[in-house]
Design a protein around this motif. Structure first.
Motif, mmCIF file in Angstrom:
data_model
loop_
_atom_site.group_PDB
_atom_site.id
_atom_site.type_symbol
_atom_site.label_atom_id
_atom_site.label_comp_id
_atom_site.label_asym_id
_atom_site.label_seq_id
_atom_site.Cartn_x
_atom_site.Cartn_y
_atom_site.Cartn_z
ATOM 1 N N UNK A 1 -74.018 36.668 46.949
ATOM 2 C CA UNK A 1 -75.114 35.749 47.216
ATOM 3 C C UNK A 1 -74.922 35.037 48.543
ATOM 4 N N UNK A 2 -75.808 34.095 48.814
ATOM 5 C CA UNK A 2 -75.741 33.370 50.089
ATOM 6 C C UNK A 2 -74.443 32.594 50.267
ATOM 7 N N UNK A 3 -73.893 32.093 49.165
ATOM 8 C CA UNK A 3 -72.769 31.156 49.252
ATOM 9 C C UNK A 3 -71.462 31.724 48.731
ATOM 10 N N UNK A 4 -71.430 33.033 48.465
ATOM 11 C CA UNK A 4 -70.208 33.635 47.964
ATOM 12 C C UNK A 4 -70.483 34.688 46.914
ATOM 13 N N UNK A 5 -69.512 34.892 46.023
ATOM 14 C CA UNK A 5 -69.619 35.887 44.960
ATOM 15 C C UNK A 5 -69.826 35.190 43.627
ATOM 16 N N UNK A 6 -70.787 35.703 42.846
ATOM 17 C CA UNK A 6 -71.128 35.143 41.543
ATOM 18 C C UNK A 6 -70.771 36.165 40.471
ATOM 19 N N UNK A 7 -70.121 35.720 39.408
ATOM 20 C CA UNK A 7 -69.768 36.599 38.291
ATOM 21 C C UNK A 7 -70.565 36.184 37.061
ATOM 22 N N UNK A 8 -71.225 37.158 36.435
ATOM 23 C CA UNK A 8 -72.006 36.925 35.221
ATOM 24 C C UNK A 8 -71.519 37.841 34.111
#
Length: 442
Positions: free
Chosen positions: A256-263
């Protein structure tokens, strides 16, 4: 074909050996109270040879490689950009590769970019960005199998089972039957948020994960297109989620814009992230997963490796910006630098937070893009001064500082998308609308 021929040859050899050498067996095998072999003994030995032959056949079948495929962006849901089943092209013959066919979606003179291809069942699927037609080509000849005339551009495709999936800026995610002929009709089409997308879909365990132009990540059932859940990543409207999500185990990883997202892979609407690993600058490409680490490079040239379970930083390194997607295999991560170099890092790091490369190639003199790994080689697409000139550089996967490519293969235009390598063929799409298939002459 090779396995079928091997099975036939072994079967013939077993029968020939038994028939042609029965007298030899009679003379050499002594049974009690008999000067020659009893018929039951002959049948027993024949049975032994047949059993041996069947054992060899079973071993061949068990170890037979699958049909050539490059089913989605990054090859697999982890986006490793590594084909472990390619065994034809290697260091000794890659310099003999030549153009086998070329398909043009434009006249070759304008900017008409193609997304990366998907390959399955002898069919190459393409999404021309400058056209509104989704295309399926015969992978051996480059002739059109079928097409779909849409109303907007399509994303890089993904194929599994009897369907190929692609998204469009017309707002929909499409599923097409792979056995179409002529003009294809989608099996289903469902909206991706309110704005559509050009994010490549990622297939994993019967689900499709994809980013939307509205900044959300979506999960769909690949069977019927039912939306399973969505979650916010980027601010809505302002920033599309263009990169393909990576999936490993039961987690989905999004740049994403601000880093890595984990779901979690299985979630409900409004899904909350398991963790967010923030980066000072936005990631420059889709994240990949290797050795239980999530790897991504940002626009300033920093490579991050986050623990996939916690999001904690394991290590980081640096290359000259702007880098592109990372490829990983056999404990090594490869990416191109802004200096036109191929750079290799140990995927597990160096025992410290800041790591230096294992090696850096000599500057190529080209703008290099995303690497692909196959059979001890690293292929990197390149732009040669202008968009109508491009190349594929093939490097050895094990190298030293100052490493040079083994060969530079000319393309019909600049290549900025991942190259597919499978079944002894290299499939490269270009910025000016060509797709080139390169391989060894038969």
């Amino acid at each position: 074909m090779e396995v079928t021929l091997a099975l036939f040859q072994i079967g013939v050899s077993v029968m020939f050996f038994h028939r042609a050498n029965s007298s030899f067996i009679d003379r050499r095998v002594l049974l009690p109270h008999s000067d020659s072999m009893h018929p039951r003994g002959q049948r027993f030995l024949a049975g032994v040879w047949v059993a041996i032959g069947l054992t060899i056949l079973a071993s061949l079948v068990a170890n037979a490689a699958p049909a050539p495929q490059w089913p989605q962006y990054g090859f697999n849901s982890r986006h490793s950009l590594f084909d472990p089943f390619e065994h034809t092209l290697n260091r000794s013959n890659v310099a003999d590769v030549s153009l086998q066919w070329e398909f043009m979606t434009g006249d070759g003179s304008g900017i008409a970019p193609l997304g990366g291809p998907a390959l399955s069942g002898g069919v190459l699927y393409l999404a021309p960005y400058a056209q509104t037609t989704f295309i399926a080509l015969d992978a051996a000849t480059g002739t059109v199998r079928w097409s779909y005339p849409g109303t907007s551009t399509f994303s890089d495709p993904a194929v599994a089972g009897e369907h190929v999936y692609t998204a469009s800026l017309d707002g929909n995610l499409y599923a097409f039957p792979t056995d179409c002929i002529g003009t294809c009709t989608p099996t289903w089409a469902v909206p991706v948020g309110t704005l559509g997308t050009n994010s490549p879909p990622t297939l994993s365990k019967g689900n499709i994960y994809i980013g939307g132009y509205d900044g959300r990540v979506y999960a769909f059932d690949a069977m019927d297109g039912t939306q399973l859940w969505s979650a916010k990543v980027n601010p809505p409207i302002q920033d599309p989620l263009n990169f393909a999500p990576a999936v490993a185990g039961n987690q989905v990883f999004v740049s994403g814009d601000f880093g890595v997202y984990a779901f979690p892979a299985s979630c409900t609407e409004g899904c909350a992230p398991l963790w967010i690993a923030k980066t000072p600058f936005s990631p420059a490409a889709a994240a990949i997963v290797a050795d239980r680490l999530v790897l991504v490079a940002d626009y300033q040239g920093t490579i991050y490796a986050f623990d996939s379970a916690t999001g904690n930083l394991a290590w980081k390194g640096n290359v000259t910006p702007i880098p592109h997607a990372i490829a990983a295999a056999h404990g090594v991560a490869y990416l191109a630098s802004g200096n036109g170099e191929l750079v290799a890092f140990a995927t597990k790091g160096c025992g410290q937070i800041v790591c230096s490369p294992l090696w850096t190639s000599a500057p190529s003199g080209f703008a290099l893009f995303t690497p692909t790994i196959a059979n001890g080689l690293v292929y990197v697409g390149a732009l040669d001064v202008i968009y109508t000139k491009g190349d594929v550089l093939a490097y050895p996967a094990i190298c030293l500082d100052g490493c040079e490519p083994l060969v530079t293969l000319k393309l019909g235009g600049a290549n900025e998308t991942p190259i597919a390598v499978a079944g002894g063929r290299i499939y490269a799409t270009t910025v000016n609308g060509n797709v080139d298939s390169l391989g060894l002459d038969q």
